[in-house]
Design a protein around this motif. Structure first.
Motif, PDB file in Angstrom:
ATOM      1  N   SER A   1       0.799  -1.217   0.000  1.00  0.00           N
ATOM      2  CA  SER A   1       0.000   0.000   0.000  1.00  0.00           C
ATOM      3  C   SER A   1       0.829   1.263   0.000  1.00  0.00           C
ATOM      4  CB  SER A   1      -0.906   0.007   1.235  1.00  0.00           C
ATOM      5  OG  SER A   1      -0.135  -0.052   2.422  1.00  0.00           O
ATOM      6  N   SER A   2       2.170   1.159   0.178  1.00  0.00           N
ATOM      7  CA  SER A   2       2.990   2.365   0.279  1.00  0.00           C
ATOM      8  C   SER A   2       3.399   2.917  -1.071  1.00  0.00           C
ATOM      9  CB  SER A   2       4.249   2.073   1.113  1.00  0.00           C
ATOM     10  OG  SER A   2       5.061   1.143   0.439  1.00  0.00           O
ATOM     11  N   GLY A   3       3.107   2.198  -2.151  1.00  0.00           N
ATOM     12  CA  GLY A   3       3.516   2.712  -3.454  1.00  0.00           C
ATOM     13  C   GLY A   3       3.561   1.605  -4.473  1.00  0.00           C
ATOM     14  N   SER A   4       4.272   1.853  -5.563  1.00  0.00           N
ATOM     15  CA  SER A   4       4.273   0.902  -6.661  1.00  0.00           C
ATOM     16  C   SER A   4       5.225  -0.259  -6.429  1.00  0.00           C
ATOM     17  CB  SER A   4       4.656   1.621  -7.963  1.00  0.00           C
ATOM     18  OG  SER A   4       5.942   2.195  -7.848  1.00  0.00           O
ATOM     19  N   ARG A   5       6.153  -0.147  -5.501  1.00  0.00           N
ATOM     20  CA  ARG A   5       7.112  -1.215  -5.284  1.00  0.00           C
ATOM     21  C   ARG A   5       6.433  -2.380  -4.582  1.00  0.00           C
ATOM     22  NH1 ARG A   5      11.253  -1.029  -2.540  1.00  0.00           N
ATOM     23  NH2 ARG A   5      12.501  -2.197  -4.018  1.00  0.00           N
ATOM     24  N   SER A   6       6.755  -3.595  -5.018  1.00  0.00           N
ATOM     25  CA  SER A   6       6.121  -4.778  -4.452  1.00  0.00           C
ATOM     26  C   SER A   6       6.708  -5.108  -3.089  1.00  0.00           C
ATOM     27  CB  SER A   6       6.306  -5.969  -5.393  1.00  0.00           C
ATOM     28  OG  SER A   6       7.658  -6.385  -5.387  1.00  0.00           O
ATOM     29  N   ALA A   7       5.939  -5.856  -2.324  1.00  0.00           N
ATOM     30  CA  ALA A   7       6.427  -6.312  -1.022  1.00  0.00           C
ATOM     31  C   ALA A   7       7.663  -7.187  -1.206  1.00  0.00           C
ATOM     32  CB  ALA A   7       5.325  -7.083  -0.306  1.00  0.00           C
ATOM     33  N   ARG A   8       7.690  -7.974  -2.265  1.00  0.00           N
ATOM     34  CA  ARG A   8       8.849  -8.841  -2.514  1.00  0.00           C
ATOM     35  C   ARG A   8      10.108  -8.004  -2.722  1.00  0.00           C
ATOM     36  NH1 ARG A   8      11.913 -11.700  -6.201  1.00  0.00           N
ATOM     37  NH2 ARG A   8      12.082 -13.946  -5.765  1.00  0.00           N
ATOM     38  N   ASP A   9      10.003  -6.949  -3.517  1.00  0.00           N
ATOM     39  CA  ASP A   9      11.160  -6.089  -3.755  1.00  0.00           C
ATOM     40  C   ASP A   9      11.611  -5.395  -2.476  1.00  0.00           C
ATOM     41  OD1 ASP A   9      11.278  -6.774  -6.411  1.00  0.00           O
ATOM     42  OD2 ASP A   9      10.216  -5.002  -7.120  1.00  0.00           O
ATOM     43  N   ARG A  10      10.636  -4.970  -1.676  1.00  0.00           N
ATOM     44  CA  ARG A  10      10.977  -4.328  -0.408  1.00  0.00           C
ATOM     45  C   ARG A  10      11.715  -5.287   0.513  1.00  0.00           C
ATOM     46  NH1 ARG A  10       5.483  -1.989   1.775  1.00  0.00           N
ATOM     47  NH2 ARG A  10       6.778  -1.609   3.624  1.00  0.00           N
ATOM     48  N   LEU A  11      11.297  -6.533   0.522  1.00  0.00           N
ATOM     49  CA  LEU A  11      11.973  -7.536   1.340  1.00  0.00           C
ATOM     50  C   LEU A  11      13.398  -7.796   0.845  1.00  0.00           C
ATOM     51  CD1 LEU A  11       8.974  -9.959   1.802  1.00  0.00           C
ATOM     52  CD2 LEU A  11      10.241  -8.877   3.683  1.00  0.00           C
ATOM     53  N   LEU A  12      13.570  -7.851  -0.468  1.00  0.00           N
ATOM     54  CA  LEU A  12      14.919  -8.048  -1.014  1.00  0.00           C
ATOM     55  C   LEU A  12      15.823  -6.871  -0.682  1.00  0.00           C
ATOM     56  CD1 LEU A  12      14.168  -9.693  -4.465  1.00  0.00           C
ATOM     57  CD2 LEU A  12      15.556 -10.673  -2.622  1.00  0.00           C
ATOM     58  N   ASP A  13      15.314  -5.652  -0.806  1.00  0.00           N
ATOM     59  CA  ASP A  13      16.100  -4.475  -0.452  1.00  0.00           C
ATOM     60  C   ASP A  13      16.477  -4.500   1.027  1.00  0.00           C
ATOM     61  OD1 ASP A  13      15.968  -3.534  -3.020  1.00  0.00           O
ATOM     62  OD2 ASP A  13      14.448  -2.010  -2.624  1.00  0.00           O
ATOM     63  N   ALA A  14      15.506  -4.848   1.865  1.00  0.00           N
ATOM     64  CA  ALA A  14      15.768  -4.912   3.299  1.00  0.00           C
ATOM     65  C   ALA A  14      16.783  -6.000   3.621  1.00  0.00           C
ATOM     66  CB  ALA A  14      14.469  -5.155   4.060  1.00  0.00           C
ATOM     67  N   ALA A  15      16.688  -7.141   2.931  1.00  0.00           N
ATOM     68  CA  ALA A  15      17.652  -8.223   3.145  1.00  0.00           C
ATOM     69  C   ALA A  15      19.058  -7.775   2.760  1.00  0.00           C
ATOM     70  CB  ALA A  15      17.247  -9.447   2.328  1.00  0.00           C
ATOM     71  N   ALA A  16      19.182  -7.059   1.644  1.00  0.00           N
ATOM     72  CA  ALA A  16      20.489  -6.563   1.221  1.00  0.00           C
ATOM     73  C   ALA A  16      21.076  -5.618   2.264  1.00  0.00           C
ATOM     74  CB  ALA A  16      20.368  -5.854  -0.131  1.00  0.00           C
ATOM     75  N   GLN A  17      20.249  -4.771   2.826  1.00  0.00           N
ATOM     76  CA  GLN A  17      20.708  -3.833   3.847  1.00  0.00           C
ATOM     77  C   GLN A  17      21.100  -4.557   5.126  1.00  0.00           C
ATOM     78  OE1 GLN A  17      17.462  -1.049   4.192  1.00  0.00           O
ATOM     79  NE2 GLN A  17      17.507  -0.587   2.014  1.00  0.00           N
ATOM     80  N   GLU A  18      20.305  -5.536   5.534  1.00  0.00           N
ATOM     81  CA  GLU A  18      20.622  -6.299   6.742  1.00  0.00           C
ATOM     82  C   GLU A  18      21.926  -7.080   6.567  1.00  0.00           C
ATOM     83  OE1 GLU A  18      19.111  -6.917   9.882  1.00  0.00           O
ATOM     84  OE2 GLU A  18      18.053  -5.047   9.439  1.00  0.00           O
ATOM     85  N   VAL A  19      22.101  -7.693   5.416  1.00  0.00           N
ATOM     86  CA  VAL A  19      23.316  -8.463   5.154  1.00  0.00           C
ATOM     87  C   VAL A  19      24.534  -7.543   5.145  1.00  0.00           C
ATOM     88  CG1 VAL A  19      24.552  -9.763   3.366  1.00  0.00           C
ATOM     89  CG2 VAL A  19      22.219 -10.395   3.980  1.00  0.00           C
ATOM     90  N   ALA A  20      24.427  -6.419   4.465  1.00  0.00           N
ATOM     91  CA  ALA A  20      25.557  -5.493   4.382  1.00  0.00           C
ATOM     92  C   ALA A  20      25.952  -4.958   5.752  1.00  0.00           C
ATOM     93  CB  ALA A  20      25.217  -4.333   3.444  1.00  0.00           C
ATOM     94  N   ALA A  21      24.979  -4.789   6.639  1.00  0.00           N
ATOM     95  CA  ALA A  21      25.240  -4.190   7.953  1.00  0.00           C
ATOM     96  C   ALA A  21      25.609  -5.211   9.014  1.00  0.00           C
ATOM     97  CB  ALA A  21      24.014  -3.408   8.413  1.00  0.00           C
ATOM     98  N   ALA A  22      25.572  -6.497   8.689  1.00  0.00           N
ATOM     99  CA  ALA A  22      25.798  -7.534   9.694  1.00  0.00           C
ATOM    100  C   ALA A  22      27.269  -7.610  10.073  1.00  0.00           C
ATOM    101  CB  ALA A  22      25.307  -8.882   9.162  1.00  0.00           C
ATOM    102  N   ALA A  23      27.600  -7.181  11.273  1.00  0.00           N
ATOM    103  CA  ALA A  23      28.997  -7.139  11.705  1.00  0.00           C
ATOM    104  C   ALA A  23      29.614  -8.536  11.762  1.00  0.00           C
ATOM    105  CB  ALA A  23      29.094  -6.464  13.069  1.00  0.00           C
TER     106      ALA A  23
END
Length: 203
Positions: A5-27
């Motif tokens: 509901s937040s825009g045109s981006r799919s929930a799947r894409d949002r999850l992939l973006d979030a996963a990339a950020q979590e992985v990159a930040a994992a000490a």
């Protein structure tokens, strides 16, 4: 593919973006990343993450697929100008691999962690083959002192060498014994060793 509901981006894409950020930040590396943390960063529920990817392995596998596709794109972008200008194509590929691994080390680690992804996933295998195929195209044409009939080993040898350089450079291990640790010196040493290695393959 459902839209959120937040825009045109799919929930799947949002999850992939979030996963990339979590992985990159994992000490402590990608193994510490949880599906709940990814869903929370994406602003979605844990159930939504399970709906799209079943479990953490499914989501991390999709992220690894993206990683291999990015790597293939980086390798091809490095190869094209090398071919046009007559520069050493294998050195160009090695430099691109170093850039990828030192810029996004956790993603590179994830891409080869069979314990975190589904290693027999067809899409992952296809993406791996695409990236490795760029290296194979060049490495199999290298000469060097390779025993007759073993030329097919060269892509794996080249990959193992540059992947090892990334790992050693990442942890600051590539430095003269008398020199203090320094990221710039470590990376420079990795690139010098890469240049020497590619020259040896041509001789």
């Amino acid at each position: 593919m459902s839209s959120d509901s937040s825009g045109s981006r799919s929930a799947r894409d949002r999850l992939l973006d979030a996963a990339a950020q979590e992985v990159a930040a994992a000490a402590a590396g990608p193994g510490q990343v949880s599906l709940r943390a990814i869903a929370r960063r994406a602003g979605l529920s844990h159930n939504a993450a399970e709906h799209h990817f079943q479990d953490r392995a499914g989501l991390l596998t999709a992220l690894a697929v993206h990683g291999f596709r990015r790597l293939e794109d980086d390798l091809r972008r490095a190869l094209d100008p090398a071919v046009r200008t007559g520069a050493d194509p294998l050195a160009a590929l090695g430099g691109a691999y170093l850039d990828f691994g030192l810029t996004d080390p956790n993603t590179l680690e994830l891409m080869f962690r069979a314990d975190l992804v589904r290693p027999r996933d067809p899409e992952l295998e296809q993406a791996q083959g695409g990236a490795f195929g760029v290296l194979a195209e060049v490495a199999t044409r290298a000469g060097g002192n390779v025993p007759a009939g073993r030329e097919g080993d060269l892509p794996m040898i080249a990959w193992a060498f540059v992947h090892g350089l990334v790992a050693l450079a990442r942890y600051g291990a590539l430095r003269p014994a008398t020199a203090p640790p320094a990221p710039d010196r470590t990376e420079a040493t990795a690139r010098t060793l890469l240049a020497t290695f590619t020259r040896l393959l041509r001789e």
